[in-house]
Design a protein around this motif. Structure first.
Motif, PDB file in Angstrom:
ATOM      1  N   SER A 384      41.485  31.706  44.768  1.00 47.77           N
ATOM      2  CA  SER A 384      42.402  32.487  43.929  1.00 47.77           C
ATOM      3  C   SER A 384      41.772  32.813  42.587  1.00 47.77           C
ATOM      4  CB  SER A 384      43.704  31.706  43.719  1.00 47.77           C
ATOM      5  OG  SER A 384      44.345  31.436  44.939  1.00 47.77           O
ATOM      6  N   ALA A 385      41.093  31.842  41.999  1.00 41.05           N
ATOM      7  CA  ALA A 385      40.442  32.062  40.705  1.00 41.05           C
ATOM      8  C   ALA A 385      39.347  33.116  40.817  1.00 41.05           C
ATOM      9  CB  ALA A 385      39.861  30.745  40.182  1.00 41.05           C
ATOM     10  N   SER A 386      38.591  33.079  41.912  1.00 37.42           N
ATOM     11  CA  SER A 386      37.547  34.085  42.136  1.00 37.42           C
ATOM     12  C   SER A 386      38.156  35.483  42.231  1.00 37.42           C
ATOM     13  CB  SER A 386      36.783  33.747  43.421  1.00 37.42           C
ATOM     14  OG  SER A 386      35.925  34.808  43.789  1.00 37.42           O
ATOM     15  N   TYR A 387      39.274  35.589  42.960  1.00 39.96           N
ATOM     16  CA  TYR A 387      39.932  36.886  43.123  1.00 39.96           C
ATOM     17  C   TYR A 387      40.457  37.402  41.795  1.00 39.96           C
ATOM     18  CZ  TYR A 387      43.139  40.418  44.981  1.00 39.96           C
ATOM     19  OH  TYR A 387      43.783  41.595  45.243  1.00 39.96           O
ATOM     20  N   ILE A 388      41.053  36.515  41.004  1.00 39.13           N
ATOM     21  CA  ILE A 388      41.568  36.930  39.695  1.00 39.13           C
ATOM     22  C   ILE A 388      40.421  37.373  38.796  1.00 39.13           C
ATOM     23  CG2 ILE A 388      42.747  36.144  37.608  1.00 39.13           C
ATOM     24  CD1 ILE A 388      44.384  34.264  39.408  1.00 39.13           C
ATOM     25  N   SER A 389      39.297  36.674  38.847  1.00 40.49           N
ATOM     26  CA  SER A 389      38.129  37.072  38.044  1.00 40.49           C
ATOM     27  C   SER A 389      37.696  38.481  38.404  1.00 40.49           C
ATOM     28  CB  SER A 389      36.971  36.090  38.269  1.00 40.49           C
ATOM     29  OG  SER A 389      37.299  34.807  37.782  1.00 40.49           O
ATOM     30  N   TRP A 390      37.686  38.764  39.711  1.00 44.23           N
ATOM     31  CA  TRP A 390      37.314  40.124  40.130  1.00 44.23           C
ATOM     32  C   TRP A 390      38.330  41.142  39.620  1.00 44.23           C
ATOM     33  CZ3 TRP A 390      39.711  43.837  43.087  1.00 44.23           C
ATOM     34  CH2 TRP A 390      38.917  44.950  43.411  1.00 44.23           C
ATOM     35  N   LEU A 391      39.623  40.812  39.707  1.00 48.42           N
ATOM     36  CA  LEU A 391      40.648  41.716  39.206  1.00 48.42           C
ATOM     37  C   LEU A 391      40.465  41.982  37.711  1.00 48.42           C
ATOM     38  CD1 LEU A 391      43.888  40.324  40.928  1.00 48.42           C
ATOM     39  CD2 LEU A 391      42.815  42.534  41.375  1.00 48.42           C
ATOM     40  N   GLN A 392      39.999  40.966  36.985  1.00 44.90           N
ATOM     41  CA  GLN A 392      39.792  41.099  35.535  1.00 44.90           C
ATOM     42  C   GLN A 392      38.538  41.897  35.199  1.00 44.90           C
ATOM     43  OE1 GLN A 392      39.826  36.806  34.832  1.00 44.90           O
ATOM     44  NE2 GLN A 392      41.626  37.049  33.536  1.00 44.90           N
ATOM     45  N   GLY A 393      37.731  42.200  36.217  1.00 42.51           N
ATOM     46  CA  GLY A 393      36.478  42.910  35.962  1.00 42.51           C
ATOM     47  C   GLY A 393      35.311  41.978  35.735  1.00 42.51           C
ATOM     48  N   ASN A 394      35.504  40.668  35.934  1.00 43.23           N
ATOM     49  CA  ASN A 394      34.432  39.685  35.757  1.00 43.23           C
ATOM     50  C   ASN A 394      33.764  39.425  37.108  1.00 43.23           C
ATOM     51  OD1 ASN A 394      35.210  39.459  33.051  1.00 43.23           O
ATOM     52  ND2 ASN A 394      36.667  37.822  33.515  1.00 43.23           N
ATOM     53  N   ASN A 395      32.977  40.385  37.579  1.00 41.05           N
ATOM     54  CA  ASN A 395      32.403  40.300  38.910  1.00 41.05           C
ATOM     55  C   ASN A 395      31.419  39.149  39.047  1.00 41.05           C
ATOM     56  OD1 ASN A 395      32.441  41.609  41.534  1.00 41.05           O
ATOM     57  ND2 ASN A 395      30.284  42.085  41.184  1.00 41.05           N
ATOM     58  N   ASP A 396      30.608  38.907  38.026  1.00 38.44           N
ATOM     59  CA  ASP A 396      29.633  37.813  38.089  1.00 38.44           C
ATOM     60  C   ASP A 396      30.339  36.466  38.180  1.00 38.44           C
ATOM     61  OD1 ASP A 396      27.537  39.593  37.996  1.00 38.44           O
ATOM     62  OD2 ASP A 396      27.298  39.457  35.814  1.00 38.44           O
ATOM     63  N   GLU A 397      31.416  36.304  37.399  1.00 47.85           N
ATOM     64  CA  GLU A 397      32.178  35.063  37.465  1.00 47.85           C
ATOM     65  C   GLU A 397      32.810  34.895  38.839  1.00 47.85           C
ATOM     66  OE1 GLU A 397      35.054  33.036  34.330  1.00 47.85           O
ATOM     67  OE2 GLU A 397      36.137  34.580  35.467  1.00 47.85           O
ATOM     68  N   ALA A 398      33.305  35.987  39.416  1.00 44.81           N
ATOM     69  CA  ALA A 398      33.903  35.926  40.749  1.00 44.81           C
ATOM     70  C   ALA A 398      32.887  35.440  41.770  1.00 44.81           C
ATOM     71  CB  ALA A 398      34.451  37.297  41.144  1.00 44.81           C
ATOM     72  N   LYS A 399      31.657  35.921  41.669  1.00 46.87           N
ATOM     73  CA  LYS A 399      30.610  35.511  42.612  1.00 46.87           C
ATOM     74  C   LYS A 399      30.216  34.055  42.414  1.00 46.87           C
ATOM     75  CE  LYS A 399      27.854  39.014  41.647  1.00 46.87           C
ATOM     76  NZ  LYS A 399      26.685  39.915  41.694  1.00 46.87           N
ATOM     77  N   VAL A 400      30.162  33.608  41.168  1.00 47.75           N
ATOM     78  CA  VAL A 400      29.830  32.210  40.881  1.00 47.75           C
ATOM     79  C   VAL A 400      30.876  31.281  41.482  1.00 47.75           C
ATOM     80  CG1 VAL A 400      29.630  30.496  39.042  1.00 47.75           C
ATOM     81  CG2 VAL A 400      28.477  32.701  38.806  1.00 47.75           C
ATOM     82  N   LEU A 401      32.139  31.644  41.334  1.00 46.27           N
ATOM     83  CA  LEU A 401      33.215  30.822  41.878  1.00 46.27           C
ATOM     84  C   LEU A 401      33.169  30.788  43.406  1.00 46.27           C
ATOM     85  CD1 LEU A 401      36.151  31.851  39.502  1.00 46.27           C
ATOM     86  CD2 LEU A 401      35.120  29.576  39.702  1.00 46.27           C
ATOM     87  N   LEU A 402      32.815  31.904  44.028  1.00 48.58           N
ATOM     88  CA  LEU A 402      32.704  31.923  45.490  1.00 48.58           C
ATOM     89  C   LEU A 402      31.626  30.955  45.980  1.00 48.58           C
ATOM     90  CD1 LEU A 402      33.057  35.688  46.572  1.00 48.58           C
ATOM     91  CD2 LEU A 402      34.672  33.820  46.955  1.00 48.58           C
ATOM     92  N   LYS A 403      30.577  30.804  45.195  1.00 47.33           N
ATOM     93  CA  LYS A 403      29.491  29.896  45.587  1.00 47.33           C
ATOM     94  C   LYS A 403      29.932  28.436  45.579  1.00 47.33           C
ATOM     95  CE  LYS A 403      25.695  32.910  44.117  1.00 47.33           C
ATOM     96  NZ  LYS A 403      24.577  33.107  43.148  1.00 47.33           N
TER      97      LYS A 403
END
Length: 801
Positions: A384-403
């Motif tokens: 969920s946090a990764s998805y919210i990061s992507w929604l916020q435009g923080n694509n790099d953070e979203a990818k880090v969380l997915l890892k």
């Protein structure tokens, strides 16, 4: 505190689904999918569990009307536990839920197994009930069927059946008497007590109903689901007795304790109009507080952490937390995802700046909360946090969380959401650089298409049901949204209208659960079809054809988008190309394109709504008035029109006689005038017609001819200039006046303005000040045509007067 009242929810004292079952659980019928067309990339069932009905839908009170668990199934299990494992569950189900009154009557009359009707002679439930040991069970079962027949009254608004309250009351009293006769049988005693309380409520004897519950049921220590059903019944009696806060509190408790009554409790809780602080004052345990916080959390559409945080603080492992979290994510994405349509690119609601700030703050709060989840909920939290990061435009953070997520430890559908999150980050990278992650991106898109195809099972041509494309089909919905909202705008930003159009078509394929239909036009949604037929120029259509026919261009994401589409029947594209050429008066290429259609090709037909008959074009006539229409009586196709216009053009190029040349230009002008929205042959260049088209502002180049007859005006002017015949020139001048009148455009809010005196309207003033009327009066007043035009045209008469 807030006071909740939902007008669309109702509680009816006479609703058999509530009062009429110990043996019957009434299911709701099918309806429009509430998830249809929601702008989401988040699976609605990511948090599996018994709160699935409460997924957040911005325009729907409930995601589904179906209870999370089956009351009937629970009831069957309890009866089987009571009677023994030799009794088959399907046999209990048949007698309780399927057998007709005649079959039940034979069971009532049977003395032994040999007296059973053939339909139930081998039924283990019937055989057991006939044993002396279970004579009380048989009596109770037959009692419930009698209660069912008496209380289940199908509701007819126009002819409501009367309710026999005295008979119901008598039955309630019988149930109460039976409680004392089965003292040693806790199973039957509890059920008789429930029946008595239920029937007293049905008979509007609220005090008696509550007394039964308080005396016989509340003191009982039982894990039976009937305890929850009885509490639900008790809540109903409290409500109708005017004790609203207590009723709401009890419904909140049932909401948490009994998944099979969860939707019903939720509806009734929200229907009761009572200040929540009064309900809160009744809570005494953490379980009570969690129940109330959960039902309030599932009842609010506002972005809030209050109820989610309360449930978490009181019980970090509470099952409601996962769905409350996903609800907040749905609310956030509804604000941060920009829906896009090729035909209506600005149809999404405008978000005020203060709303954006509030969404930004809430998104951060929800993300931080999600990262606090542990244990079995940890995977959901990080996802969920990764998805919210992507929604916020923080694509790099979203990818880090997915890892941080081990996908092998995620159960489906969380593992599927992981794939969607991964695809979203890949798409964002691809938007920055078209060479990034193409292979992985295509692989994930293809996976989503395959998931979409699995949702087509059991659906007969879902495209027949426009509003229910995505019923129980979240993968299809997400696929459509990704193509529509991400890929289409991306291609438009690159200036590739052809690929944007094909991406929109691929999005529509998801409306058929990823299955490409055999002809190009069958795959269109209304919006995409409108864009293709209205906005595409010959250049864009040729580029689309090039993509479809050139294997070297079908690489990477392009290959995925074109997959299946290249194999469709594309005659509609050929016809569209010919139409596009007609719009720009390139008649040679129009003929060339339309000749490629097979002779069996069926053009779109059009009907006169008022006459209820098919209408045909008749483009080369001259009419003083546009109405009534002088239509053709035989089919006349676009190829016919293109050929005749091409012949006129060729004659014009070769003709030396000025009078003959003037007539040619006049005929050409008639042709394009009649193909305007004001003529009888508009279907030569347009695929739809509306009375509101007249005097609307043109958006596209070809619409200047369609809405304002600009090219017709040029050719009428040319015809007049070439001829010396006064009658002919007068006719040309009058047609020029008609073309001039078509250039009037209603102001944005002026079309529907009411003018008590028509002569004061802007359109009338524009019409009677037509400069060509002045020329007609000054130069051609002596012609016969002038006299006929004056009789036919009220605007000309008013100008003269």
């Amino acid at each position: 505190m807030m006071s909740y009242k939902k007008s669309l929810i109702f509680f009816s004292l006479f609703l058999a689904a509530y009062f009429g079952e110990i043996a019957v659980n009434i299911a709701c019928g099918p309806e429009i999918d509430p998830y249809d067309n929601q702008t989401t990339y988040f699976l609605p069932n990511i948090e599996t569990g018994s709160y699935s009905a409460f997924q957040y839908i911005p325009y729907k009170f409930l995601y589904t009307e179906n209870e999370p668990q089956s009351e009937a199934a629970i009831n069957l299990d309890e009866w089987r536990d009571y009677l023994g494992k030799r009794v088959k569950k399907e046999d209990i189900q048949f007698l309780m839920y399927q057998a007709d009154s005649l079959t039940i009557a034979t069971l009532n009359q049977a003395i032994g197994v040999e007296h059973l009707a053939d339909s139930v002679a081998q039924n283990t439930f019937a055989q057991t009930l006939l044993k002396k040991k279970y004579s009380n069970a048989k009596a109770y079962f037959l009692f419930t069927k009698k209660a069912e027949y008496l209380t289940f009254i199908p509701y007819n608004y126009w002819d409501p059946s009367p309710v026999n309250y005295s008979e119901i009351l008598s039955l309630a009293e019988e149930a109460e008497e039976k409680i004392g006769t089965v003292q040693g049988d806790r199973f039957l005693k509890l059920r008789y007590a429930y029946q008595a309380a239920r029937l007293y409520l049905y008979a509007k004897e609220y005090e008696k109903s509550m007394s039964i519950y308080e005396h016989y049921i509340a003191p009982t220590h039982s894990k039976s689901a009937v305890m929850g059903w009885a509490m639900s019944n008790y809540a109903g009696a409290k409500r109708w007795n005017g004790q609203l806060a207590e009723a709401a509190f009890l419904y909140a408790k049932v909401f948490s304790s009994n998944p099979e009554r969860r939707v019903l409790a939720y509806k009734n809780f929200n229907y009761i109009d009572v200040p929540i602080d009064e309900v809160e004052s009744l809570t005494t345990t953490n379980a009570d507080r969690i129940s109330l916080a959960a039902i309030l959390g599932f009842s609010t559409s506002d972005m809030t952490m209050e109820y989610l945080q309360t449930c978490f603080d009181l019980d970090k492992r509470n099952e409601a937390i996962g769905m409350l979290l996903t609800r907040e994510i749905n609310k956030i994405e509804g604000q941060l995802i920009t829906p896009y349509s090729l035909s209506w690119p600005n149809y999404n609601l405008y978000i005020q700046q203060e709303d954006k700030d509030r969404v930004t703050q809430h998104a951060e709060e929800v993300k931080n909360f999600a990262l606090k989840l542990s244990g079995k909920q940890k995977g959901l939290g990080v996802l969920s946090a990764s998805y919210i990061s992507w929604l916020q435009g923080n694509n790099d953070e979203a990818k880090v969380l997915l890892k941080r997520i081990d996908i092998n430890k995620l159960a489906s559908p969380q593992s599927d959401q992981y794939q969607v999150n991964k695809m979203l980050t890949q798409l964002t990278d691809w938007q920055k650089d078209a060479t990034v992650h193409q292979e992985g991106l295509v692989e994930t898109l293809a996976w989503l298409s395959e998931k979409s195809k699995t949702e087509a099972t059991g659906k007969d041509n879902p495209r027949d049901y426009y509003s229910a494309y995505f019923a129980d089909a979240p993968y299809s919905l997400i696929g459509k949204n990704i193509l529509s909202n991400i890929l289409v705008p991306q291609y438009l930003a690159k200036g590739d209208t052809a690929m944007a159009s094909l991406s929109a078509l691929k999005a529509d394929v998801f409306s058929n659960h990823g299955i490409v239909q055999d002809t190009l036009e069958k795959n269109f949604s209304y919006g995409t079809e409108l864009f293709w037929k209205k906005y595409l120029s010959p250049k864009s259509i040729l580029e689309i054809r090039d993509y479809l026919e050139s294997p070297e261009k079908q690489q990477g994401v392009t290959k995925y988008i074109l997959d299946g589409i290249t194999k469709t029947d594309q005659n509609a594209l050929t016809e569209l190309l010919g139409t596009a050429y007609l719009r720009i008066h390139d008649y040679a290429n129009a003929v060339k394109s339309l000749k490629q259609l097979p002779k069996t090709y069926v053009y779109q037909s059009f009907n006169d709504y008022y006459a209820d008959q098919e209408v045909y074009a008749k483009p080369f006539i001259t009419m003083n008035n546009d109405y009534p229409k002088d239509r053709g009586s035989q089919p006349y196709y676009k190829l016919d029109f293109a050929k005749q216009m091409l012949q006129l053009q060729e004659k014009a190029n070769a003709e030396k006689d000025l009078d003959k040349l003037a007539n040619i230009f006049f005929m050409m002008a008639n042709g394009v005038y009649q193909t305007s929205t004001f003529g009888n042959s508009w279907m030569m260049v347009s695929y739809e017609w509306s009375s509101t088209d007249a005097h609307s502002k043109p958006e596209l180049g070809w619409e200047y001819d369609y809405l304002q007859a600009r090219q017709a005006k040029v050719w009428y002017e040319k015809a007049r200039s070439l001829s010396k015949n006064q009658e002919f020139r007068a006719r040309c001048t009058f047609m020029l006046a008609k073309c001039e009148q078509k250039e009037f455009v209603y102001p944005q809010e002026g079309r529907w303005a009411y003018y008590e005196i028509f002569s004061q309207s802007p359109f009338y003033q524009y019409s009677v000040h037509n400069k060509y009327f002045a020329e007609l009066q000054k130069g051609y007043a002596q012609t016969e045509f002038y006299q006929s035009a004056m009789r036919a045209c009220s605007y000309l008469r008013d100008f003269i007067n």
